[in-house]
Design a protein around this motif. Structure first.
Motif, PDB file in Angstrom:
ATOM      1  N   ASP A   1       0.797  -1.229   0.000  1.00  0.00           N
ATOM      2  CA  ASP A   1       0.000   0.000   0.000  1.00  0.00           C
ATOM      3  C   ASP A   1       0.827   1.275   0.000  1.00  0.00           C
ATOM      4  O   ASP A   1       0.268   2.359  -0.139  1.00  0.00           O
ATOM      5  N   VAL A   2       2.143   1.175   0.195  1.00  0.00           N
ATOM      6  CA  VAL A   2       2.989   2.362   0.210  1.00  0.00           C
ATOM      7  C   VAL A   2       4.023   2.266  -0.902  1.00  0.00           C
ATOM      8  O   VAL A   2       4.436   1.174  -1.302  1.00  0.00           O
ATOM      9  N   THR A   3       4.444   3.402  -1.420  1.00  0.00           N
ATOM     10  CA  THR A   3       5.465   3.453  -2.453  1.00  0.00           C
ATOM     11  C   THR A   3       6.828   3.115  -1.856  1.00  0.00           C
ATOM     12  O   THR A   3       6.983   3.062  -0.630  1.00  0.00           O
ATOM     13  N   PRO A   4       7.838   2.896  -2.682  1.00  0.00           N
ATOM     14  CA  PRO A   4       9.175   2.670  -2.121  1.00  0.00           C
ATOM     15  C   PRO A   4       9.627   3.786  -1.177  1.00  0.00           C
ATOM     16  O   PRO A   4      10.200   3.511  -0.120  1.00  0.00           O
ATOM     17  N   MET A   5       9.351   5.035  -1.523  1.00  0.00           N
ATOM     18  CA  MET A   5       9.715   6.139  -0.614  1.00  0.00           C
ATOM     19  C   MET A   5       8.848   6.099   0.641  1.00  0.00           C
ATOM     20  O   MET A   5       9.305   6.412   1.744  1.00  0.00           O
ATOM     21  N   GLY A   6       7.604   5.708   0.479  1.00  0.00           N
ATOM     22  CA  GLY A   6       6.740   5.551   1.646  1.00  0.00           C
ATOM     23  C   GLY A   6       7.236   4.445   2.554  1.00  0.00           C
ATOM     24  O   GLY A   6       7.151   4.550   3.787  1.00  0.00           O
ATOM     25  N   ALA A   7       7.772   3.375   1.963  1.00  0.00           N
ATOM     26  CA  ALA A   7       8.312   2.271   2.758  1.00  0.00           C
ATOM     27  C   ALA A   7       9.503   2.730   3.587  1.00  0.00           C
ATOM     28  O   ALA A   7       9.665   2.325   4.746  1.00  0.00           O
ATOM     29  N   ILE A   8      10.345   3.576   3.007  1.00  0.00           N
ATOM     30  CA  ILE A   8      11.478   4.110   3.762  1.00  0.00           C
ATOM     31  C   ILE A   8      10.980   4.923   4.947  1.00  0.00           C
ATOM     32  O   ILE A   8      11.509   4.822   6.069  1.00  0.00           O
ATOM     33  N   LEU A   9       9.929   5.704   4.727  1.00  0.00           N
ATOM     34  CA  LEU A   9       9.371   6.508   5.824  1.00  0.00           C
ATOM     35  C   LEU A   9       8.783   5.612   6.909  1.00  0.00           C
ATOM     36  O   LEU A   9       8.978   5.869   8.105  1.00  0.00           O
ATOM     37  N   VAL A  10       8.092   4.549   6.508  1.00  0.00           N
ATOM     38  CA  VAL A  10       7.552   3.594   7.487  1.00  0.00           C
ATOM     39  C   VAL A  10       8.680   3.021   8.332  1.00  0.00           C
ATOM     40  O   VAL A  10       8.593   2.945   9.564  1.00  0.00           O
ATOM     41  N   GLY A  11       9.772   2.626   7.688  1.00  0.00           N
ATOM     42  CA  GLY A  11      10.905   2.061   8.416  1.00  0.00           C
ATOM     43  C   GLY A  11      11.559   3.062   9.350  1.00  0.00           C
ATOM     44  O   GLY A  11      11.917   2.730  10.487  1.00  0.00           O
TER      45      GLY A  11
ATOM     46  N   ILE B   1      -1.857   7.059   6.426  1.00  0.00           N
ATOM     47  CA  ILE B   1      -1.124   8.329   6.307  1.00  0.00           C
ATOM     48  C   ILE B   1      -0.385   8.418   4.978  1.00  0.00           C
ATOM     49  O   ILE B   1      -0.474   9.435   4.278  1.00  0.00           O
ATOM     50  N   VAL B   2       0.371   7.357   4.603  1.00  0.00           N
ATOM     51  CA  VAL B   2       1.181   7.424   3.371  1.00  0.00           C
ATOM     52  C   VAL B   2       0.765   6.394   2.340  1.00  0.00           C
ATOM     53  O   VAL B   2       1.507   6.135   1.394  1.00  0.00           O
ATOM     54  N   GLY B   3      -0.421   5.796   2.499  1.00  0.00           N
ATOM     55  CA  GLY B   3      -0.930   4.914   1.464  1.00  0.00           C
ATOM     56  C   GLY B   3      -1.071   5.677   0.154  1.00  0.00           C
ATOM     57  O   GLY B   3      -1.463   6.846   0.136  1.00  0.00           O
ATOM     58  N   SER B   4      -0.744   5.018  -0.959  1.00  0.00           N
ATOM     59  CA  SER B   4      -0.732   5.700  -2.254  1.00  0.00           C
ATOM     60  C   SER B   4      -1.556   4.935  -3.283  1.00  0.00           C
ATOM     61  O   SER B   4      -1.521   3.697  -3.337  1.00  0.00           O
ATOM     62  N   ALA B   5      -2.264   5.684  -4.130  1.00  0.00           N
ATOM     63  CA  ALA B   5      -3.045   5.075  -5.199  1.00  0.00           C
ATOM     64  C   ALA B   5      -2.157   4.460  -6.268  1.00  0.00           C
ATOM     65  O   ALA B   5      -2.644   3.707  -7.125  1.00  0.00           O
ATOM     66  N   ASP B   6      -0.867   4.757  -6.259  1.00  0.00           N
ATOM     67  CA  ASP B   6       0.060   4.213  -7.254  1.00  0.00           C
ATOM     68  C   ASP B   6       0.560   2.820  -6.892  1.00  0.00           C
ATOM     69  O   ASP B   6       1.374   2.248  -7.621  1.00  0.00           O
ATOM     70  N   THR B   7       0.130   2.259  -5.772  1.00  0.00           N
ATOM     71  CA  THR B   7       0.591   0.951  -5.336  1.00  0.00           C
ATOM     72  C   THR B   7      -0.360  -0.134  -5.815  1.00  0.00           C
ATOM     73  O   THR B   7      -1.383   0.137  -6.449  1.00  0.00           O
ATOM     74  N   VAL B   8      -0.036  -1.377  -5.463  1.00  0.00           N
ATOM     75  CA  VAL B   8      -0.798  -2.505  -5.988  1.00  0.00           C
ATOM     76  C   VAL B   8      -2.230  -2.553  -5.459  1.00  0.00           C
ATOM     77  O   VAL B   8      -3.115  -3.098  -6.102  1.00  0.00           O
ATOM     78  N   GLN B   9      -2.481  -1.967  -4.271  1.00  0.00           N
ATOM     79  CA  GLN B   9      -3.843  -1.959  -3.742  1.00  0.00           C
ATOM     80  C   GLN B   9      -4.530  -0.608  -3.915  1.00  0.00           C
ATOM     81  O   GLN B   9      -5.746  -0.510  -3.792  1.00  0.00           O
ATOM     82  N   GLY B  10      -3.768   0.437  -4.204  1.00  0.00           N
ATOM     83  CA  GLY B  10      -4.343   1.693  -4.638  1.00  0.00           C
ATOM     84  C   GLY B  10      -5.207   2.435  -3.644  1.00  0.00           C
ATOM     85  O   GLY B  10      -6.263   2.951  -4.007  1.00  0.00           O
ATOM     86  N   VAL B  11      -4.782   2.520  -2.390  1.00  0.00           N
ATOM     87  CA  VAL B  11      -5.537   3.261  -1.377  1.00  0.00           C
ATOM     88  C   VAL B  11      -4.768   4.525  -1.008  1.00  0.00           C
ATOM     89  O   VAL B  11      -3.572   4.461  -0.721  1.00  0.00           O
ATOM     90  N   GLU B  12      -5.456   5.655  -1.008  1.00  0.00           N
ATOM     91  CA  GLU B  12      -4.798   6.912  -0.712  1.00  0.00           C
ATOM     92  C   GLU B  12      -4.922   7.275   0.771  1.00  0.00           C
ATOM     93  O   GLU B  12      -6.021   7.268   1.322  1.00  0.00           O
TER      94      GLU B  12
END
Length: 418
Positions: free
Chosen positions: A289-299, A341-352
């Protein structure tokens, strides 16, 4: 049947199985040499008992036709009936292109590892027999129902599924709620009932940092199967989940070490191992649900907050020996909420999420799911532990704790020390 999908899932199951010795080594290296074997046996014992329960009725309770959205009908697939056929003639022998019996094995390992995670909170002081009984009862009363809430979607294996996945609409790609928040809340409950160990407050005394680092590495490798395999196919979704898992783990490791350096003036091997696991925990629910940059922020967020959460046990006086609460409960909550918070529509599940213009709609769903699982797991786990304490007893004697569980209860020390 799809042979490529089946082959991919066979590999993922092998990867998940490597998490069993990975977790045993990760925990076993962090405890005293006097109880290392006991710690590792808790992992193997939990896998054995939960694995059998899963194939007798666990799969049915999780994926059977829902009863009120709370649990599946235990008779639908009792004894794994209807999940296999030599000639493929029955309706329920395939799911998403793979044999449904193989899907059942994949999910069985989720159940086994989730239960085994709890053992880190009871290191050095819980009776092995009591642990085995607790593991069996907890799987039946807590994990199976919660997994139904989260993983059973309407019309997939059965017509009706669980309430979190379908009615609430919260997202959990691979188990932030069902696995990590669930196990972390149970760990907190059992640690409170058990009480403090004799060495509480003196700091951890890992007998082998290399074993812990080796275990963390095996867990990291197996986590690709855990997260990527949850897409149930060799696809873009699986590749995406593996990449975000890698990035969040790297970021969390660096963040944990940075907090250690600022807080204590040095970095440690245990910190590196814990940081890696923290990143894996946090990205588990959000890896799709998060982009690669979103994944870095999650970590980064998890890696910065979880080491501070680990220190709360001394302030509040609960003895979570190997930091299951600080890593899995807190990390699972962070990863679950970060989708909103950082879910993105550009991911495989597409939730913003909130930062991508989605407002708070998904965030409150994630918060409700995390709170429900946390509360249910904590209350039931606490009651279970209290019942076992009043009946068979759950804590070893002070003498056995001083001498060491391996020598007194197992007669099987980790090393021959001369």
């Amino acid at each position: 049947m799809d042979t490529g999908t089946t082959a991919f899932m066979l590999c993922c199951i092998i990867g998940l199985t490597l998490m069993i010795p990975g977790l045993a080594l990760f925990y076993g290296g962090m405890v005293s040499v006097k109880s290392s074997v006991n710690m590792m046996m808790m992992t193997y014992g939990a896998v054995a008992v939960v694995g059998l329960l899963w194939f007798v009725f666990g799969f049915s309770v999780v994926f059977g036709d829902s009863i009120g959205g709370l649990f599946g009908n235990p008779t639908d697939f009792f004894g794994s009936s209807g999940l296999f056929s030599p000639d493929g003639s029955t309706d329920q022998t395939s799911y998403s292109g793979l044999p449904i019996l193989l899907f059942s094995l994949f999910q069985a390992l989720f159940a086994c590892i989730t239960v085994a995670l709890i053992s880190g909170a009871v290191a050095d002081r819980m009776k092995f027999g009591a642990w085995m009984v607790f593991a069996a009862l907890w799987a039946v009363l807590v994990y199976f129902p919660v997994a139904h809430w989260v993983f059973a979607f309407d019309g997939v294996v059965s017509e009706k599924g669980g309430w979190i996945a379908n009615s609430l609409g919260a997202l959990d790609f691979a188990g932030g709620t069902a696995v990590h928040i669930n196990a972390g809340a149970a760990a907190l409950a059992v640690a409170i009932v058990l009480g403090k160990s004799a060495n509480f407050g003196r700091g951890p005394k890992p007998h082998s940092v290399p074993l812990t680092l080796l275990g963390a590495g095996l867990l990291w490798a197996g986590w690709y199967a855990f997260n990527g395999g949850s897409w149930l196919g060799a696809s873009d979704g699986a590749a995406f989940a593996m990449v975000t898992s890698f990035l969040a783990t790297c970021a969390a490791t660096l963040a944990w070490l940075a907090v250690e350096k600022v807080k204590d003036g040095h970095v440690t091997g245990i910190g590196a191992a814990s940081g890696a696991i923290t990143g894996l925990v946090a990205i588990t629910p959000s890896c799709g649900d998060v982009t690669p940059m979103g994944a870095i922020l999650v970590g980064l967020v998890a890696g910065a907050i979880c080491p501070l959460a680990v220190g709360m046990k001394e302030r509040f006086g609960y003895d979570d020996s190997l930091d299951v609460v600080g890593v899995h409960l807190v990390g699972g909550v962070i990863g679950t909420l970060m989708i909103g918070i950082v879910g993105s529509a550009d991911t495989v599940q597409g939730v913003e999420g909130l930062l991508y213009g989605g407002g708070l709609d998904q965030f409150w769903r994630q918060l409700a799911a995390a709170a429900a699982v946390l509360a249910y797991s904590f209350v039931v786990s606490f009651v279970l532990a209290m019942i076992l304490k009043a009946t068979m007893g759950i804590r070893i004697s002070p003498e056995d704790e001083e001498t060491g569980i391996d020598a007194r209860l197992h007669r099987d020390p980790a090393y021959e020390l001369v």
